[in-house]
Motif scaffolding. Structure first.
Motif, PDB file in Angstrom:
ATOM      1  N   ALA A 126       0.860  -1.259   0.010  1.00  0.00           N
ATOM      2  CA  ALA A 126       0.016   0.191   0.023  1.00  0.00           C
ATOM      3  C   ALA A 126       0.828   1.125   0.096  1.00  0.00           C
ATOM      4  N   GLY A 127       1.849   1.180   0.832  1.00  0.00           N
ATOM      5  CA  GLY A 127       2.772   2.508   0.920  1.00  0.00           C
ATOM      6  C   GLY A 127       3.317   3.070  -0.415  1.00  0.00           C
ATOM      7  N   PHE A 128       3.436   1.914  -1.214  1.00  0.00           N
ATOM      8  CA  PHE A 128       4.329   2.443  -2.755  1.00  0.00           C
ATOM      9  C   PHE A 128       3.410   3.370  -3.257  1.00  0.00           C
ATOM     10  N   TRP A 129       2.010   2.977  -3.344  1.00  0.00           N
ATOM     11  CA  TRP A 129       1.163   3.741  -4.313  1.00  0.00           C
ATOM     12  C   TRP A 129       0.752   5.138  -3.710  1.00  0.00           C
ATOM     13  N   SER A 130       0.791   5.146  -2.304  1.00  0.00           N
ATOM     14  CA  SER A 130       0.249   6.210  -1.733  1.00  0.00           C
ATOM     15  C   SER A 130       1.537   7.346  -1.705  1.00  0.00           C
ATOM     16  N   LYS A 131       2.670   6.838  -1.283  1.00  0.00           N
ATOM     17  CA  LYS A 131       3.968   7.652  -1.101  1.00  0.00           C
ATOM     18  C   LYS A 131       4.147   8.266  -2.585  1.00  0.00           C
ATOM     19  N   ASP A 132       4.280   7.344  -3.497  1.00  0.00           N
ATOM     20  CA  ASP A 132       4.562   7.590  -4.730  1.00  0.00           C
ATOM     21  C   ASP A 132       3.647   8.881  -5.352  1.00  0.00           C
ATOM     22  N   GLU A 133       2.438   8.756  -5.011  1.00  0.00           N
ATOM     23  CA  GLU A 133       1.525   9.789  -5.738  1.00  0.00           C
ATOM     24  C   GLU A 133       1.789  10.915  -4.904  1.00  0.00           C
ATOM     25  N   VAL A 134       1.979  11.036  -3.623  1.00  0.00           N
ATOM     26  CA  VAL A 134       2.427  12.362  -2.891  1.00  0.00           C
ATOM     27  C   VAL A 134       3.461  13.026  -3.417  1.00  0.00           C
ATOM     28  N   LEU A 135       4.648  12.214  -4.138  1.00  0.00           N
ATOM     29  CA  LEU A 135       5.703  12.766  -4.513  1.00  0.00           C
ATOM     30  C   LEU A 135       5.625  13.298  -5.771  1.00  0.00           C
ATOM     31  N   PHE A 136       4.744  12.438  -6.657  1.00  0.00           N
ATOM     32  CA  PHE A 136       4.397  12.717  -7.915  1.00  0.00           C
ATOM     33  C   PHE A 136       3.901  14.061  -7.931  1.00  0.00           C
ATOM     34  N   GLU A 137       2.617  14.321  -7.142  1.00  0.00           N
ATOM     35  CA  GLU A 137       1.880  15.535  -7.067  1.00  0.00           C
ATOM     36  C   GLU A 137       2.879  16.759  -6.712  1.00  0.00           C
ATOM     37  N   ALA A 138       3.894  16.406  -5.715  1.00  0.00           N
ATOM     38  CA  ALA A 138       4.835  17.338  -5.439  1.00  0.00           C
ATOM     39  C   ALA A 138       5.571  18.134  -6.538  1.00  0.00           C
ATOM     40  N   LEU A 139       5.936  16.902  -7.396  1.00  0.00           N
ATOM     41  CA  LEU A 139       7.055  17.111  -8.205  1.00  0.00           C
ATOM     42  C   LEU A 139       6.162  17.976  -9.401  1.00  0.00           C
ATOM     43  N   ILE A 140       4.885  17.563  -9.973  1.00  0.00           N
ATOM     44  CA  ILE A 140       4.638  18.107 -11.065  1.00  0.00           C
ATOM     45  C   ILE A 140       3.989  19.643 -10.818  1.00  0.00           C
ATOM     46  N   HIS A 141       3.617  19.971  -9.399  1.00  0.00           N
ATOM     47  CA  HIS A 141       3.219  21.136  -8.983  1.00  0.00           C
ATOM     48  C   HIS A 141       4.445  21.887  -8.871  1.00  0.00           C
ATOM     49  N   GLY A 142       5.444  21.409  -8.627  1.00  0.00           N
ATOM     50  CA  GLY A 142       6.697  22.041  -8.102  1.00  0.00           C
ATOM     51  C   GLY A 142       7.107  22.781  -9.783  1.00  0.00           C
ATOM     52  N   PHE A 143       7.343  21.731 -10.593  1.00  0.00           N
ATOM     53  CA  PHE A 143       7.739  22.402 -11.857  1.00  0.00           C
ATOM     54  C   PHE A 143       6.610  23.295 -12.429  1.00  0.00           C
ATOM     55  N   GLY A 144       5.475  22.898 -12.220  1.00  0.00           N
ATOM     56  CA  GLY A 144       4.191  23.581 -13.037  1.00  0.00           C
ATOM     57  C   GLY A 144       3.954  25.059 -12.543  1.00  0.00           C
ATOM     58  N   THR A 145       4.291  25.554 -11.117  1.00  0.00           N
ATOM     59  CA  THR A 145       4.002  26.483 -10.546  1.00  0.00           C
ATOM     60  C   THR A 145       5.311  27.460 -10.541  1.00  0.00           C
ATOM     61  N   SER A 146       4.917  28.689 -11.083  1.00  0.00           N
ATOM     62  CA  SER A 146       5.804  29.687 -11.327  1.00  0.00           C
ATOM     63  C   SER A 146       6.273  30.549  -9.912  1.00  0.00           C
ATOM     64  N   GLY A 147       7.338  31.120  -9.941  1.00  0.00           N
ATOM     65  CA  GLY A 147       7.709  31.918  -8.519  1.00  0.00           C
ATOM     66  C   GLY A 147       8.237  30.995  -7.455  1.00  0.00           C
ATOM     67  N   ALA A 148       8.320  31.739  -6.399  1.00  0.00           N
ATOM     68  CA  ALA A 148       8.795  31.462  -5.150  1.00  0.00           C
ATOM     69  C   ALA A 148       7.883  30.130  -4.724  1.00  0.00           C
ATOM     70  N   LEU A 149       6.797  29.969  -4.740  1.00  0.00           N
ATOM     71  CA  LEU A 149       5.995  28.713  -4.624  1.00  0.00           C
ATOM     72  C   LEU A 149       6.602  27.614  -5.197  1.00  0.00           C
ATOM     73  N   GLY A 150       6.850  27.667  -6.481  1.00  0.00           N
ATOM     74  CA  GLY A 150       7.274  26.372  -7.343  1.00  0.00           C
ATOM     75  C   GLY A 150       8.559  25.981  -6.443  1.00  0.00           C
ATOM     76  N   THR A 151       9.447  26.885  -6.378  1.00  0.00           N
ATOM     77  CA  THR A 151      10.863  26.518  -5.749  1.00  0.00           C
ATOM     78  C   THR A 151      10.313  25.881  -4.412  1.00  0.00           C
ATOM     79  N   VAL A 152       9.827  26.531  -3.719  1.00  0.00           N
ATOM     80  CA  VAL A 152       9.612  25.873  -2.313  1.00  0.00           C
ATOM     81  C   VAL A 152       8.968  24.304  -2.423  1.00  0.00           C
ATOM     82  N   TYR A 153       8.010  24.221  -3.549  1.00  0.00           N
ATOM     83  CA  TYR A 153       7.714  22.758  -3.749  1.00  0.00           C
ATOM     84  C   TYR A 153       8.760  21.854  -4.309  1.00  0.00           C
ATOM     85  N   LEU A 154       9.533  22.421  -4.877  1.00  0.00           N
ATOM     86  CA  LEU A 154      10.805  21.596  -5.595  1.00  0.00           C
ATOM     87  C   LEU A 154      11.620  21.320  -4.390  1.00  0.00           C
TER      88      LEU A 154
END
Lengths: 101, 130, 700
Positions: free
Chosen positions: C424-452
């Protein structure tokens, strides 16, 4: 000519104040009682004077009763002085000062 | 009393001044008051009228007065009470002790009147700090 | 036939009844109150499942529910606030109700083996505490307004204090209970200010609107205030710009969340809370109470999405805590301590998910973590029973052959924790990191950097997670037995193995509810959890409550300006790369642990860390720092305040009375006891009175 009532009142005030003076200054309990008698009699003078002023005998009869009461009071007072002497070995009123703070 | 009376010199004069002040004030008031002339007594025996008034027989009195019958009776009772009180105060108990006022919850604080030595050193307290 | 929603209050009332029964009658019952607890939680589980089915639309007619059931303060004037107690049931709440009641039931059954069979005393108090906790947690889950949520938030904190300090005659537990209570209370202070602020700003604390627009919820009002202006929405922002003020409110409430979910810096209480009995650790400090903070953020997500600053703080705190706690878990010697730091770290992941806009990922990880962490704690409890309450892993070893059920279920949980596919942990942790990654690259400005940055910390923590998890497994179960007790462990009964088996199967299978990578790659519609919180696209049920995913994603894009972009080719490639990265790190950690500790007689390798070892063993001196804050900073301030109170405030009061006493002691000397003095005073007064009459009468 009748004496105006104010002079009787003045006399009564004088006698009364002599009685008060005696209460305030004398230390012997018997003299204390005598001063109380003076005060009572000063009140009697006052009563009789006003009885004459109004023409009504009530004042005079009243003063008779006052005298009777004064007599009773002296009797009890002498008894109290007797007990005072037995407890404090002196009739000096300034010596009996235990009811204090 | 074998010595002639002497003027009292050990008096507390300060207290006496209060009495003098009282006389001054009262005297001033009485002298400056203006009362109407006294109306004196009509003819008739004053003493007889006093007697009638004492017994409540006001109609028979020559000079007007109020009735004092009730007061007369009460004063009689008062005199009896005073007599009894005086006797009671002066009485000694059967064992010779006297009526004393100096007790503290029933406990005698002063010796009875027979002892001539002092319990004068012994001070009584009211339960306070002394 | 009344619908499931009418019985929702009973979900919390049943354990409350069990609390009362255990408290007063537990001493007369053969299992000291456990029977009442088990029946009550079973009833709650049944009602929760029924509620969840109703929300899914399978039974009953309505699919969501939001009602004020009881008005306890009526606001009289026009601007006054009315306080209610009410119930809100939407997909998130229904899911959490099932999780909490399931774990509570399993913990109650486990307690029969851990507490009753071990001959513990004072059990009515224990079961009463468990019952009260379950009731409070369930009531917290279905609270429909912020103040009611705060009330039950505090109640679960109280029950945590009572249960941690269960063995109060020893030195450790009462101190740990006090620490837990005080540290969480410190955070809850800011939470309370935030609650008051929300009520003062919006006039309501409702999470979701009731009856259309009859009573609007505060996330709705906040959204309206941002779009139309504060005045138009009837919102009072106290002179601040609306978004700034909402950020302030969100950060204040976050104080309570950080305390309760043991995030940095208020994480210090959780490792000490392991002094409590292990079933308590499983229920409270793994699966449910610490989830309350994360649940609260998810509940108020419509409000948090309006403030990118708050989201950044949440993501950063989460990512940092995940790494920070994972590094500390690496050197611990006691079994439960490793699990405690693991809990802190995993909740960091959930906060990371919430901060970066991965709502589904956070809820998914919450669910899977509840299952596998409860499993790991119960497994640890089974080991502790076997080892006669010796928790030191260096005294264990070789328990694999002697405790097979425990071993296999523990292994299932560890694989889930480490994040190895297909657990179970793989699916959920992987999704957490995936969302962080794509929102980090997709958001501009300081917020995106924080996410990354947060993503990087979370990713690094995966390696550590795999490492410490399998260090724990190898030291405990593999190799040769290193002590007498390990050679001859005490056997455990069905009441221990049963819950372990149930949760073991759960840890292996609950990942199936949202296998997003498979869904994306194959196009199959198997992301069930996503659908669950998403709702039907035609709107309707959760859309009426505005707590649905469609609404959240709108807000994420419009208000917070967070969008997703796929840095490595399209969505599918990015997904595969991210999954491979996290899986690779996890497997790397596992293999590294295996190389160090999978020997017949493993040695302590922590000395090789040198100076870092001292730092980690002392938990980065966070405990000492907080004690210094309390003693060095707070106590002098308290002393100064006390001096002011005693000197000035009490001084005034005492001064007044001393004036009275002084004048009294001087005035009473008038009573000299000499009668002539009294007579003199009377005469003097008479003179003065006569003079007064003369003057007033106009004589002089």
């Amino acid at each position: 000519m009748a004496i105006v009532t104010e002079y009787y009142l003045l006399l009564s005030a004088a006698v009364f104040c002599i009685g008060v003076y005696g209460i305030l200054t004398r230390r012997n309990a018997l003299v204390f009682l005598m001063s109380v008698e003076l005060m009572l009699n000063a009140a009697n003078i006052n009563l009789v004077a006003f009885s004459f002023h109004h023409g009504n005998l009530t004042g005079q009869v009243f003063s008779l009763f006052t005298m009777a009461i004064a007599a009773a009071e002296v009797a009890v007072g002498i008894g109290i002085i007797l007990v005072l002497y037995r407890n404090f070995q002196d009739v000096d009123v300034t010596k009996a000062a235990t009811m204090r703070w | 009393m074998t010595s002639r009376p002497r003027l009292a010199t050990d008096v507390n004069v300060i207290n006496g001044l209060a009495a003098v002040a009282l006389f001054v004030v009262m005297g001033y008031v009485f002298v400056t008051a203006s009362l109407p002339a006294p109306s004196g007594f009509p003819d008739g025996s004053i003493t007889a009228s006093i007697g009638y008034a004492m017994f409540g027989l006001v109609d028979q009195a020559a000079i007007e007065s109020e009735g004092f019958l009730v007061a007369f009776e009460i004063i009689d009772v008062l005199l009896v009470a005073a007599l009894v009180g005086g006797v009671m105060l002066a009485r000694r108990e059967s064992d010779g002790s006297v009526v004393t006022a100096l007790t503290d919850g029933g406990r005698r604080l002063r010796g009875n009147g027979d002892s001539t030595e002092a319990d004068a050193d012994e001070t009584s307290t009211d339960g306070g700090e002394h | 036939m009344a619908g499931a929603f009418d019985f929702v209050p009973a979900i919390a009332a049943l354990p409350l009844l069990a609390f009362v029964i255990s408290l007063f009658f537990g001493q007369y019952m053969p299992k000291r109150g456990a029977e009442a607890g088990i029946i009550a939680t079973a009833g709650s589980l049944f009602l929760s499942i029924w509620t969840a089915l109703t929300v899914a639309g399978i039974t009953g007619s309505a699919t969501s529910y939001n009602e004020n059931l009881y008005t306890w303060v009526v606001g009289q004037d026009a601007g006054a606030v009315t306080l209610h107690l009410g119930v809100l049931v939407d997909p998130l709440a229904a899911l959490m109700l099932v999780i909490v009641s399931l774990i509570a039931l399993l913990v109650h059954v486990f307690s029969l083996g851990y507490m009753n069979d071990e001959g513990e005393t004072g059990l009515p108090r224990y079961y009463a505490g468990l019952g009260l906790f379950t009731a409070s947690m369930l009531a917290f889950v279905f609270s429909n307004n912020l103040l009611m949520a705060f009330m039950f938030f505090e109640m679960v904190g109280l029950c945590s204090y009572l249960l941690i300090g269960f063995w109060f005659r020893d030195d450790g537990p009462p101190s740990a209970a006090k620490k837990a209570f005080l540290v969480t209370r410190f955070g809850d202070y800011f939470f309370l200010i935030g609650v008051v602020g929300v009520f003062a700003t919006f006039g309501t604390g409702l999470f979701a609107p009731i009856g259309g627009s009859e009573m609007a919820s505060f996330p709705q009002l906040a959204e309206q205030a941002l779009n139309d202006g504060a005045g138009a929405a009837g919102v009072d922002t106290f002179g601040y710009d609306a978004q700034t003020w909402f950020t302030i409110l969100g950060l204040l409430v976050l104080g309570g969340v950080v305390g309760k979910s043991a995030q940095f810096p208020l994480h210090t209480w959780l490792p000490d809370a392991m002094e409590g009995p292990t079933p308590v650790s499983a229920l409270i400090h793994a699966a449910t109470m610490v989830a309350a903070g994360v649940y609260l953020v998810a509940r108020m997500y419509g409000f948090y999405l309006l403030s990118p600053t708050a989201l950044a703080v949440i993501a950063l705190v989460g990512g940092f805590t995940a790494l920070f706690a994972a590094t500390m878990g690496v050197v611990k010697q006691e079994l439960k301590q490793v699990l405690a730091y693991s809990t802190i770290s995993q909740y960091g992941y959930m906060m990371l998910a919430l901060g970066t806009g991965g709502y589904v990922a956070a809820v998914f990880h919450l669910t899977t973590h509840a299952v596998f962490k409860a499993l790991l704690f119960l497994g640890a409890g089974s080991v502790i029973i076997a080892m006669h309450h010796n928790e030191n892993m260096w005294d264990m070893g070789g328990l694999k052959e002697k405790m097979p059920v425990t071993y296999w279920t523990f292994l299932s949980g560890s694989l889930a924790l480490a994040g190895i596919v297909p657990f179970a942990g793989f699916w959920s942790k992987d999704e957490v990191l995936f969302e962080a990654l794509i929102h980090g690259f997709g958001t501009s400005g300081a917020l995106g950097t924080v996410y990354l940055l947060a993503y990087a910390m979370g990713l690094l923590a995966v390696f550590f997670t795999g490492f410490y998890t399998f260090r724990m497994v190898y030291l405990t179960f593999h190799g040769d037995a290193r002590s007498e007790t390990a050679r001859d462990p005490e056997p455990v009964r069905w009441n221990v193995k049963g819950p372990l088996a149930v949760l073991g199967i759960g840890a292996a299978t609950v990942g199936l509810i949202n296998m997003k990578p498979v869904a994306v790659l194959t196009g199959a519609e198997i992301d069930f959890l996503h659908k669950w919180v998403h709702g039907p696209d035609e709107g309707g049920w959760p859309a009426a409550l505005s707590t649905d995913l469609v609404h959240y994603e709108e807000l994420l894009h419009d208000a917070a300006n967070v969008s997703a972009s796929y840095p490595v080719g399209g969505e599918q490639t990015t997904l595969l790369v991210s999954a491979a990265l996290s899986l690779g790190l996890a497997v790397g950690g596992v293999l590294f642990a295996r190389s160090l500790y999978n020997a017949a007689d493993p040695v302590e390798h922590t000395d090789k860390l040198g100076g870092a070892k001292t730092l980690l063993m002392h938990n980065y001196y966070q405990d000492e720092y907080q004690v210094w804050l309390a003693q060095g900073v707070t106590v002098p301030i308290a002393r100064a305040a006390d001096k002011f109170d005693q000197g000035v405030v009490d001084g005034v009061v005492n001064g007044v009375s001393s004036v009275s006493l002084f004048t009294g002691s001087r005035m009473r000397r008038i009573q000299s006891g000499v009668v002539t003095n009294y007579a003199a005073l009377m005469t003097l007064s008479l003179v003065l009175l006569l003079l007064a009459f003369v003057v007033v009468g106009g004589g002089v």
